[in-house]
Design a protein around this motif. Structure first.
Motif, short mmCIF file in Angstrom:
data_model
loop_
_atom_site.label_atom_id
_atom_site.label_comp_id
_atom_site.label_asym_id
_atom_site.label_seq_id
_atom_site.Cartn_x
_atom_site.Cartn_y
_atom_site.Cartn_z
N UNK A 179 0.81 -1.22 0.00
CA UNK A 179 0.00 0.00 0.00
C UNK A 179 0.85 1.27 0.00
N UNK A 180 2.07 1.17 0.53
CA UNK A 180 2.89 2.36 0.78
C UNK A 180 3.19 3.23 -0.44
N UNK A 181 3.33 2.66 -1.66
CA UNK A 181 3.63 3.55 -2.79
C UNK A 181 2.47 4.46 -3.19
N UNK A 182 1.29 4.25 -2.59
CA UNK A 182 0.08 4.89 -3.11
C UNK A 182 -0.68 5.66 -2.03
N UNK A 183 -0.05 6.66 -1.40
CA UNK A 183 -0.73 7.37 -0.32
C UNK A 183 -1.87 8.26 -0.77
N UNK A 184 -1.87 8.72 -2.04
CA UNK A 184 -2.92 9.59 -2.55
C UNK A 184 -3.36 9.10 -3.93
N UNK A 185 -4.52 9.51 -4.40
CA UNK A 185 -4.93 9.15 -5.76
C UNK A 185 -3.92 9.56 -6.82
N UNK A 186 -3.27 10.70 -6.65
CA UNK A 186 -2.29 11.16 -7.64
C UNK A 186 -1.10 10.21 -7.72
N UNK A 187 -0.81 9.51 -6.62
CA UNK A 187 0.31 8.57 -6.61
C UNK A 187 -0.05 7.23 -7.26
N UNK A 188 -1.29 7.06 -7.65
CA UNK A 188 -1.76 5.80 -8.26
C UNK A 188 -1.77 5.85 -9.78
N UNK A 189 -1.26 6.92 -10.37
CA UNK A 189 -1.39 7.12 -11.81
C UNK A 189 -0.75 5.99 -12.61
N UNK A 190 0.42 5.51 -12.19
CA UNK A 190 1.09 4.43 -12.93
C UNK A 190 0.28 3.14 -12.85
N UNK A 191 -0.25 2.85 -11.66
CA UNK A 191 -1.04 1.63 -11.50
C UNK A 191 -2.35 1.71 -12.28
N UNK A 192 -2.92 2.88 -12.40
CA UNK A 192 -4.13 3.06 -13.20
C UNK A 192 -3.83 2.90 -14.68
N UNK A 193 -2.68 3.39 -15.10
CA UNK A 193 -2.34 3.38 -16.52
C UNK A 193 -2.02 1.98 -17.05
N UNK A 194 -1.40 1.14 -16.25
CA UNK A 194 -1.04 -0.21 -16.72
C UNK A 194 -2.24 -0.98 -17.27
#
Length: 302
Positions: free
Chosen positions: A199-214
């Motif tokens: 969970x640690x790499x993704x503290x905010x929605x903005x930090x999830x951009x790479x995971x959303x893009x894959x």
């Protein structure tokens, strides 16, 4: 981005290294750097190098082990000025490989690590010795008449549902549930440190951009066009001459087994294939001892 010195209570004890030569801070592990050959272990969605924590000690007995975190994952930076295309990820990895001058490579690839890590073999075949592919595709054509592709998987159907975006943009709370949806069932080892690590790499929605893009890139025309540019006939022929093995967890809900094995066999008709009942998409979590033993045996044979 996770703090550089975070070990998650000793479950990730590997000293951090960083490459700053391509416009962002890219983290990687580099164990046994004097080893005669090198294992490059490449992760996918929505994980990071932590996925290989149980591989590193065993592979480290055979050679150098380099485990990078893709841009936007793990301890790597999440720059806001990038599009997070597959081409960018391939370019990032290429720059790291060239900067470290990695040669005599055994590519250990899973999930998006297949096409991203596999790009090194297409672009720099002289640097690659063999490939170990796990629940991933590095190229090849699906079996003729195959209707069961990644786009038909339960995972991809969910990616195209209204639930996808709000869930994937909150991975700080939903990482375990997303991994279970892809295909992770053996949860006995899950504790607070495990949950924190993913969970640690993704503290905010903005930090999830790479995971959303894959996941969005699976059927993206830009992705398909880019992969075609590097998978030239000459590059494919060079790739086919490399020893390669394939391991597939049969409980995967993202990568259909017949499709993935068929793509592998299209490139390496004589390459060994092992399928593991009761093992899901994340073989590194479900069966690390069995998978590393098979990689070790394959390395000794080739």
């Amino acid at each position: 981005m996770i703090d550089a010195d975070e070990t998650f209570e000793g479950t990730w004890p590997y000293p951090p290294h960083f490459f700053d030569g391509y416009g962002f801070r890219m983290h990687y592990v580099d164990e046994n750097p004097t080893g005669k050959e090198t294992f490059l272990c490449v992760h996918g969605e929505p994980t990071w190098g932590y996925l290989y924590r149980n591989f590193i000690p065993r592979l480290g007995k055979l050679g150098r082990v380099v485990v990078p975190d893709h841009m936007g994952f793990g301890k790597s930076e999440t720059p806001r000025d990038r599009r997070y295309t597959i081409e960018e990820h391939c370019d990032n990895l290429e720059r790291l490989v060239l900067d470290l001058d990695l040669r005599d490579l055994t590519l250990v690839l899973q999930d998006w690590g297949g096409p991203i890590g596999g790009s090194i073999a297409y672009r720099h075949p002289e640097r690659v010795r063999r490939l170990c592919v796990m629940n991933a595709v590095v190229g090849g054509r699906a079996p003729e008449g195959s209707k069961n592709t990644v786009r038909d998987s339960p995972w991809f159907q969910w990616v195209n549902s209204p639930a996808f975006e709000p869930t994937i943009l909150n991975l700080g709370s939903t990482a375990l549930s997303v991994m279970k949806r892809i295909g992770f069932d053996r949860t006995a080892q899950v504790d607070e440190n495990w949950v924190r690590a993913y969970a640690a790499p993704f503290p905010t929605p903005a930090d999830c951009i790479a995971a959303k893009r894959f996941p969005e890139a699976i059927a993206d025309r830009e992705t398909i066009a880019f992969l075609k540019t590097i998978r030239t006939e000459q590059a494919i022929n060079a790739l086919k001459r490399k020893p390669a093995m394939y391991i597939h967890g049969e409980a995967d809900r993202a990568m259909p087994m017949d499709f993935a094995v068929g793509c592998f066999k299209d490139l390496w008709p004589d390459g060994p294939v092992v399928t593991l009942p009761g093992v899901g998409h994340f073989l590194q979590e479900d069966a690390p001892e069995a998978v590393t033993a098979m990689i070790e045996q394959f390395v000794q044979m080739t």
